[in-house]
Write a protein that holds these residues in place. Structure first.
Motif, PDB file in Angstrom:
ATOM      1  N   GLY A  57       0.823  -1.209   0.000  1.00  0.00           N
ATOM      2  CA  GLY A  57       0.000   0.000   0.000  1.00  0.00           C
ATOM      3  C   GLY A  57       0.856   1.257   0.000  1.00  0.00           C
ATOM      4  N   ALA A  58       1.875   1.282   0.852  1.00  0.00           N
ATOM      5  CA  ALA A  58       2.745   2.462   0.932  1.00  0.00           C
ATOM      6  C   ALA A  58       3.483   2.684  -0.386  1.00  0.00           C
ATOM      7  CB  ALA A  58       3.744   2.286   2.083  1.00  0.00           C
ATOM      8  N   LEU A  59       3.982   1.603  -0.989  1.00  0.00           N
ATOM      9  CA  LEU A  59       4.717   1.717  -2.254  1.00  0.00           C
ATOM     10  C   LEU A  59       3.787   2.159  -3.394  1.00  0.00           C
ATOM     11  CD1 LEU A  59       7.338   1.388  -3.850  1.00  0.00           C
ATOM     12  CD2 LEU A  59       6.817  -1.043  -4.102  1.00  0.00           C
ATOM     13  N   PHE A  60       2.610   1.551  -3.461  1.00  0.00           N
ATOM     14  CA  PHE A  60       1.651   1.922  -4.521  1.00  0.00           C
ATOM     15  C   PHE A  60       1.295   3.405  -4.407  1.00  0.00           C
ATOM     16  CE2 PHE A  60      -0.713  -2.238  -5.817  1.00  0.00           C
ATOM     17  CZ  PHE A  60       0.492  -2.881  -6.002  1.00  0.00           C
ATOM     18  N   ALA A  61       1.066   3.878  -3.172  1.00  0.00           N
ATOM     19  CA  ALA A  61       0.688   5.288  -2.983  1.00  0.00           C
ATOM     20  C   ALA A  61       1.838   6.197  -3.416  1.00  0.00           C
ATOM     21  CB  ALA A  61       0.307   5.541  -1.529  1.00  0.00           C
ATOM     22  N   ARG A  62       3.076   5.809  -3.063  1.00  0.00           N
ATOM     23  CA  ARG A  62       4.238   6.607  -3.498  1.00  0.00           C
ATOM     24  C   ARG A  62       4.322   6.665  -5.017  1.00  0.00           C
ATOM     25  NH1 ARG A  62       7.096   4.019   0.579  1.00  0.00           N
ATOM     26  NH2 ARG A  62       8.365   2.733  -0.789  1.00  0.00           N
ATOM     27  N   GLU A  63       3.827   5.624  -5.671  1.00  0.00           N
ATOM     28  CA  GLU A  63       3.862   5.563  -7.140  1.00  0.00           C
ATOM     29  C   GLU A  63       2.607   6.163  -7.762  1.00  0.00           C
ATOM     30  OE1 GLU A  63       6.281   4.795  -9.179  1.00  0.00           O
ATOM     31  OE2 GLU A  63       7.689   4.321  -7.573  1.00  0.00           O
ATOM     32  N   GLY A  64       1.796   6.861  -6.945  1.00  0.00           N
ATOM     33  CA  GLY A  64       0.694   7.653  -7.511  1.00  0.00           C
ATOM     34  C   GLY A  64      -0.690   7.052  -7.428  1.00  0.00           C
ATOM     35  N   ALA A  65      -0.811   5.815  -6.925  1.00  0.00           N
ATOM     36  CA  ALA A  65      -2.138   5.182  -6.874  1.00  0.00           C
ATOM     37  C   ALA A  65      -2.964   5.685  -5.691  1.00  0.00           C
ATOM     38  CB  ALA A  65      -1.981   3.661  -6.769  1.00  0.00           C
ATOM     39  N   THR A  66      -4.273   5.621  -5.844  1.00  0.00           N
ATOM     40  CA  THR A  66      -5.182   5.717  -4.709  1.00  0.00           C
ATOM     41  C   THR A  66      -5.326   4.297  -4.187  1.00  0.00           C
ATOM     42  OG1 THR A  66      -6.364   7.587  -5.646  1.00  0.00           O
ATOM     43  CG2 THR A  66      -7.559   6.242  -4.034  1.00  0.00           C
ATOM     44  N   VAL A  67      -5.109   4.123  -2.872  1.00  0.00           N
ATOM     45  CA  VAL A  67      -5.014   2.770  -2.316  1.00  0.00           C
ATOM     46  C   VAL A  67      -6.106   2.533  -1.280  1.00  0.00           C
ATOM     47  CG1 VAL A  67      -3.559   1.227  -0.939  1.00  0.00           C
ATOM     48  CG2 VAL A  67      -2.512   2.708  -2.665  1.00  0.00           C
ATOM     49  N   VAL A  68      -6.794   1.410  -1.407  1.00  0.00           N
ATOM     50  CA  VAL A  68      -7.737   0.977  -0.376  1.00  0.00           C
ATOM     51  C   VAL A  68      -7.146  -0.261   0.289  1.00  0.00           C
ATOM     52  CG1 VAL A  68     -10.077   0.190   0.132  1.00  0.00           C
ATOM     53  CG2 VAL A  68      -9.689   1.886  -1.692  1.00  0.00           C
ATOM     54  N   LEU A  69      -6.834  -0.132   1.578  1.00  0.00           N
ATOM     55  CA  LEU A  69      -6.310  -1.251   2.356  1.00  0.00           C
ATOM     56  C   LEU A  69      -7.491  -1.924   3.043  1.00  0.00           C
ATOM     57  CD1 LEU A  69      -3.250   0.497   4.069  1.00  0.00           C
ATOM     58  CD2 LEU A  69      -3.246  -0.952   2.016  1.00  0.00           C
ATOM     59  N   ALA A  70      -7.669  -3.215   2.820  1.00  0.00           N
ATOM     60  CA  ALA A  70      -8.812  -3.932   3.387  1.00  0.00           C
ATOM     61  C   ALA A  70      -8.328  -5.010   4.339  1.00  0.00           C
ATOM     62  CB  ALA A  70      -9.625  -4.563   2.261  1.00  0.00           C
ATOM     63  N   ASP A  71      -9.039  -5.166   5.442  1.00  0.00           N
ATOM     64  CA  ASP A  71      -8.611  -6.158   6.436  1.00  0.00           C
ATOM     65  C   ASP A  71      -9.743  -6.392   7.424  1.00  0.00           C
ATOM     66  OD1 ASP A  71      -6.837  -7.567   8.489  1.00  0.00           O
ATOM     67  OD2 ASP A  71      -5.276  -6.842   7.149  1.00  0.00           O
ATOM     68  N   VAL A  72      -9.499  -7.301   8.371  1.00  0.00           N
ATOM     69  CA  VAL A  72     -10.434  -7.481   9.493  1.00  0.00           C
ATOM     70  C   VAL A  72      -9.870  -6.836  10.764  1.00  0.00           C
ATOM     71  CG1 VAL A  72     -11.600  -9.543   8.630  1.00  0.00           C
ATOM     72  CG2 VAL A  72      -9.437  -9.792   9.878  1.00  0.00           C
ATOM     73  N   LEU A  73      -8.606  -6.413  10.727  1.00  0.00           N
ATOM     74  CA  LEU A  73      -7.968  -5.729  11.862  1.00  0.00           C
ATOM     75  C   LEU A  73      -8.222  -4.235  11.701  1.00  0.00           C
ATOM     76  CD1 LEU A  73      -4.514  -7.602  11.983  1.00  0.00           C
ATOM     77  CD2 LEU A  73      -6.581  -8.061  13.340  1.00  0.00           C
ATOM     78  N   ASP A  74      -9.401  -3.794  12.166  1.00  0.00           N
ATOM     79  CA  ASP A  74      -9.832  -2.433  11.845  1.00  0.00           C
ATOM     80  C   ASP A  74      -8.924  -1.360  12.444  1.00  0.00           C
ATOM     81  OD1 ASP A  74     -11.903  -3.538  10.405  1.00  0.00           O
ATOM     82  OD2 ASP A  74     -13.330  -3.425  12.055  1.00  0.00           O
TER      83      ASP A  74
ATOM     84  N   GLY B  15      13.847 -12.627   3.963  1.00  0.00           N
ATOM     85  CA  GLY B  15      13.150 -11.650   3.122  1.00  0.00           C
ATOM     86  C   GLY B  15      12.538 -10.508   3.915  1.00  0.00           C
ATOM     87  N   GLU B  16      12.405  -9.354   3.247  1.00  0.00           N
ATOM     88  CA  GLU B  16      11.772  -8.152   3.814  1.00  0.00           C
ATOM     89  C   GLU B  16      10.477  -7.894   3.043  1.00  0.00           C
ATOM     90  OE1 GLU B  16      13.235  -6.407   6.200  1.00  0.00           O
ATOM     91  OE2 GLU B  16      15.329  -7.067   6.124  1.00  0.00           O
ATOM     92  N   VAL B  17       9.557  -7.176   3.686  1.00  0.00           N
ATOM     93  CA  VAL B  17       8.281  -6.895   3.011  1.00  0.00           C
ATOM     94  C   VAL B  17       8.483  -6.137   1.694  1.00  0.00           C
ATOM     95  CG1 VAL B  17       6.792  -7.030   5.057  1.00  0.00           C
ATOM     96  CG2 VAL B  17       7.911  -4.861   4.492  1.00  0.00           C
ATOM     97  N   ASP B  18       9.482  -5.276   1.643  1.00  0.00           N
ATOM     98  CA  ASP B  18       9.689  -4.516   0.404  1.00  0.00           C
ATOM     99  C   ASP B  18      10.187  -5.387  -0.752  1.00  0.00           C
ATOM    100  OD1 ASP B  18       8.718  -2.156   1.381  1.00  0.00           O
ATOM    101  OD2 ASP B  18      10.675  -1.370   1.982  1.00  0.00           O
ATOM    102  N   ASP B  19      10.809  -6.529  -0.426  1.00  0.00           N
ATOM    103  CA  ASP B  19      11.199  -7.454  -1.501  1.00  0.00           C
ATOM    104  C   ASP B  19       9.952  -7.895  -2.269  1.00  0.00           C
ATOM    105  OD1 ASP B  19      13.956  -7.511  -0.817  1.00  0.00           O
ATOM    106  OD2 ASP B  19      13.535  -8.953   0.783  1.00  0.00           O
ATOM    107  N   ILE B  20       8.878  -8.152  -1.536  1.00  0.00           N
ATOM    108  CA  ILE B  20       7.627  -8.590  -2.166  1.00  0.00           C
ATOM    109  C   ILE B  20       6.914  -7.398  -2.801  1.00  0.00           C
ATOM    110  CG2 ILE B  20       5.435  -9.781  -1.816  1.00  0.00           C
ATOM    111  CD1 ILE B  20       8.015 -11.478  -1.346  1.00  0.00           C
ATOM    112  N   ALA B  21       6.880  -6.276  -2.080  1.00  0.00           N
ATOM    113  CA  ALA B  21       6.157  -5.099  -2.596  1.00  0.00           C
ATOM    114  C   ALA B  21       6.703  -4.674  -3.960  1.00  0.00           C
ATOM    115  CB  ALA B  21       6.251  -3.950  -1.592  1.00  0.00           C
ATOM    116  N   ASN B  22       8.024  -4.741  -4.123  1.00  0.00           N
ATOM    117  CA  ASN B  22       8.607  -4.338  -5.406  1.00  0.00           C
ATOM    118  C   ASN B  22       8.157  -5.250  -6.548  1.00  0.00           C
ATOM    119  OD1 ASN B  22      10.121  -1.985  -4.778  1.00  0.00           O
ATOM    120  ND2 ASN B  22      11.580  -3.256  -3.675  1.00  0.00           N
ATOM    121  N   MET B  23       8.053  -6.543  -6.277  1.00  0.00           N
ATOM    122  CA  MET B  23       7.563  -7.475  -7.309  1.00  0.00           C
ATOM    123  C   MET B  23       6.091  -7.231  -7.605  1.00  0.00           C
ATOM    124  SD  MET B  23       7.806  -9.870  -9.477  1.00  0.00           S
ATOM    125  CE  MET B  23       9.330 -10.800  -9.277  1.00  0.00           C
ATOM    126  N   VAL B  24       5.302  -6.990  -6.553  1.00  0.00           N
ATOM    127  CA  VAL B  24       3.865  -6.755  -6.755  1.00  0.00           C
ATOM    128  C   VAL B  24       3.654  -5.467  -7.554  1.00  0.00           C
ATOM    129  CG1 VAL B  24       1.660  -6.381  -5.574  1.00  0.00           C
ATOM    130  CG2 VAL B  24       3.249  -8.107  -4.716  1.00  0.00           C
TER     131      VAL B  24
END
Ligand code: NAD
Length: 248
Positions: free
Chosen positions: A23-40, A215-224
């Motif tokens: 979510g943080a990476l997508f937003a930095r790249e210009g997207a509007t991001v909706v984060l969805a979860d059950v952990l409100d 692995g770090e979360v950003d390793d995955i975020a960059n691929m996504v």
């Protein structure tokens, strides 16, 4: 210019871990991001710290939640371009010891949740006619049999298979569907793993990873991000392994 300028993205399991990093990476790249979860509470806090992000309560096992959240995104933002089916749980244990209750729960979240997401977002993307990208988070456990992960592994193989079918069915609408297969990524999901709690076991685990680190979360975020964006426009129905070189 960001890679995702003008795009609208929905990320499940976005309150923490890999989903929050995406979510943080997508937003930095210009997207509007909706984060969805059950952990409100965590989801609101994570979204609140990211510019152009918002939080939505969405239990991925609930048809009604999917319908409500996707309809709301389309009504307020006019489009949905990217879905990351990231929400998931881990369940360890041998198949012969697996309870049916646990099996049904992990299938509902990790497998049925991905199906419901592809269906809800796929319908909205087809209707809007703008194409789109769906990224399904599987695991290296969806590529090989890993001892003691039978139920989890079954759901992650299902996600990999479903990805390939969805890619064939949605390709003519300009919608691409790919799966990502993380190795060991340091998040709350694996906080109790020996490699996270015992320095000697961590050092041993790192010696078994060709790039020499967990692995770090950003390793995955960059691929996504790559799969969500135009750089991967000729890739669909494929599996992308991000595990420091262990599998292969
Ligand atoms: P995490 O536990 O930090 O994040 C998972 C998120 O999914 C949590 O915020 C959780 O609340 C959410 N979630 C659980 N059930 C849900 C439901 N019913 N509806 C909506 N959200 C729900 O773990 P993570 O490592 O960030 O996991 C993200 C994805 O990566 C998962 O699909 C996981 O299986 C996969 N994965 C993780 C690893 C790893 O080593 N961490 C390895 C391979 C694959």
């Amino acid at each position: 210019m960001g890679e995702l300028d003008g795009k609208v993205a929905l990320i499940t399991g976005g309150a923490r871990g890999q989903g929050a990093a995406e979510g943080a990476l997508f937003a930095r790249e210009g997207a509007t991001v909706v984060l969805a979860d059950v952990l409100d509470e965590a989801g609101e806090a994570t979204a609140g710290a990211i510019e152009r992000a918002e939080y939505a309560h969405l239990d991925v096992t609930s048809e009604a939640d999917w319908d409500r959240v996707v309809a709301d995104i389309v009504a307020r933002h006019g489009r949905l371009d990217i879905l990351v089916n990231n929400a998931g749980i881990l369940l360890n244990g041998k198949l012969v010891n697996q309870s049916l209750e646990g099996w049904n729960r992990i299938v509902a979240i990790n497998q049925t949740g991905v199906f419901l997401g592809i269906r809800a977002a796929g319908r909205a993307m087809i209707e809007a006619g703008n194409g789109g990208s769906i990224v399904n988070i599987s695991s290296v456990a969806g590529l090989e049999g890993i001892f003691g992960t039978g139920a989890y592994s079954a759901t992650k193989w299902a996600v990999r298979g479903m990805t390939k079918v969805a890619a064939k069915e949605l390709g003519s609408h300009g919608i691409r569907v790919n799966s990502v297969h993380p190795g060991f990524i340091q998040t709350d999901m694996v906080a109790g793993a020996p490699a996270m709690t015992d320095p000697a076991k961590r050092a041993k685990a790192e010696r078994n990873i060709p790039v020499g680190r967990l692995g770090e979360v950003d390793d995955i975020a960059n691929m996504v991000l790559f799969l969500a964006g135009e750089g991967s426009s000729y890739c669909t129905g494929q599996e992308f392994v991000v595990d420091g070189g262990v599998h292969g």
